[in-house]
Design an enzyme around this catalytic site. Structure first.
Site, short mmCIF file in Angstrom:
data_model
loop_
_atom_site.label_atom_id
_atom_site.label_comp_id
_atom_site.label_asym_id
_atom_site.label_seq_id
_atom_site.Cartn_x
_atom_site.Cartn_y
_atom_site.Cartn_z
N HIS A 148 0.83 -1.20 0.00
CA HIS A 148 0.00 0.00 0.00
C HIS A 148 0.86 1.25 0.00
O HIS A 148 2.06 1.20 0.25
CB HIS A 148 -0.96 0.03 1.20
CG HIS A 148 -0.29 0.13 2.54
ND1 HIS A 148 0.03 -0.98 3.30
CD2 HIS A 148 0.15 1.19 3.25
CE1 HIS A 148 0.60 -0.59 4.42
NE2 HIS A 148 0.70 0.74 4.42
N HIS A 160 4.23 7.38 3.10
CA HIS A 160 5.13 6.23 3.01
C HIS A 160 4.67 5.25 1.94
O HIS A 160 3.52 5.29 1.49
CB HIS A 160 5.25 5.52 4.36
CG HIS A 160 4.00 4.85 4.84
ND1 HIS A 160 3.09 5.49 5.65
CD2 HIS A 160 3.49 3.61 4.62
CE1 HIS A 160 2.08 4.66 5.93
NE2 HIS A 160 2.30 3.51 5.30
N GLU A 189 7.81 1.47 4.65
CA GLU A 189 7.27 0.51 5.61
C GLU A 189 7.49 -0.89 5.06
O GLU A 189 7.28 -1.12 3.86
CB GLU A 189 5.77 0.78 5.80
CG GLU A 189 5.07 -0.22 6.74
CD GLU A 189 3.56 0.07 6.86
OE1 GLU A 189 3.06 1.00 6.20
OE2 GLU A 189 2.89 -0.69 7.60
CO CO Z 1 1.26 1.84 6.11
#
Ligand code: CO
Length: 155
Positions: free
Chosen positions: A18, A99, A150
């Site tokens: 994501h 991110h 991440e």
């Molecule tokens: Co995230």
């Protein structure tokens, strides 16, 4: 173990799970993605321990994580250091790209491999449970070319 992460994962390689976007108004952002873009939006998840609420927007090839800080005075900093969504909004009140999250089959092995290549985690360096219930960790943008990354445990 000095092989880069993508090569070490073999066939297929890294998957973008994501993209995280910080928003000042979660309801307004959800309305945009639902009503203007026509996307399916997951349930809003309250993560009090991270001082955020989060909703995932579904796309054919990835998801967008909409992140809104709850605005507590002293948000926890173990996972993100000075890169919390509240810190982000203080710098960029309109919100924006926060991110990119990659899925890895073995989070601790990935961290060991990346550390040998000079890429370091933020904060304590210990994974925590993220918005989708899986262990996650963030990498220090100073060691990733400037973007907050991440890593999320697959499976
Ligand atoms: Co995230």
């Amino acid at each position: 173990m000095s092989e880069p992460l993508n090569a070490a994962l073999g066939v297929g390689g890294l998957i973008i799970d994501h993209i995280g976007i910080v928003v000042p108004d979660l309801g307004a952002a959800i309305a945009f993605y639902r009503n203007a873009m026509g996307c399916t939006i997951g349930a809003t998840v309250l993560l009090e321990e991270h001082d955020i609420e989060v909703s995932f927007v579904e796309f054919a090839n990835a998801r967008i994580e909409l992140i809104a800080p709850l605005g507590r005075r002293s948000p926890p900093r173990s996972l993100l250091g000075a890169h919390t969504s509240g810190d982000f909004l203080a710098r960029s009140p309109q919100g924006g790209l926060h991110h990119v999250c990659y899925l890895v089959p073995d989070l601790s092995a990935a961290l060991t491999r990346l550390a040998r290549l000079g890429v370091m985690p933020l904060g304590s360096g210990r994974p925590e449970i993220g918005a989708s219930g899986k262990p996650i960790i963030f990498l220090d943008p100073a060691t990733t070319g400037g973007t907050l990354v991440e890593l999320k445990q697959a499976g």
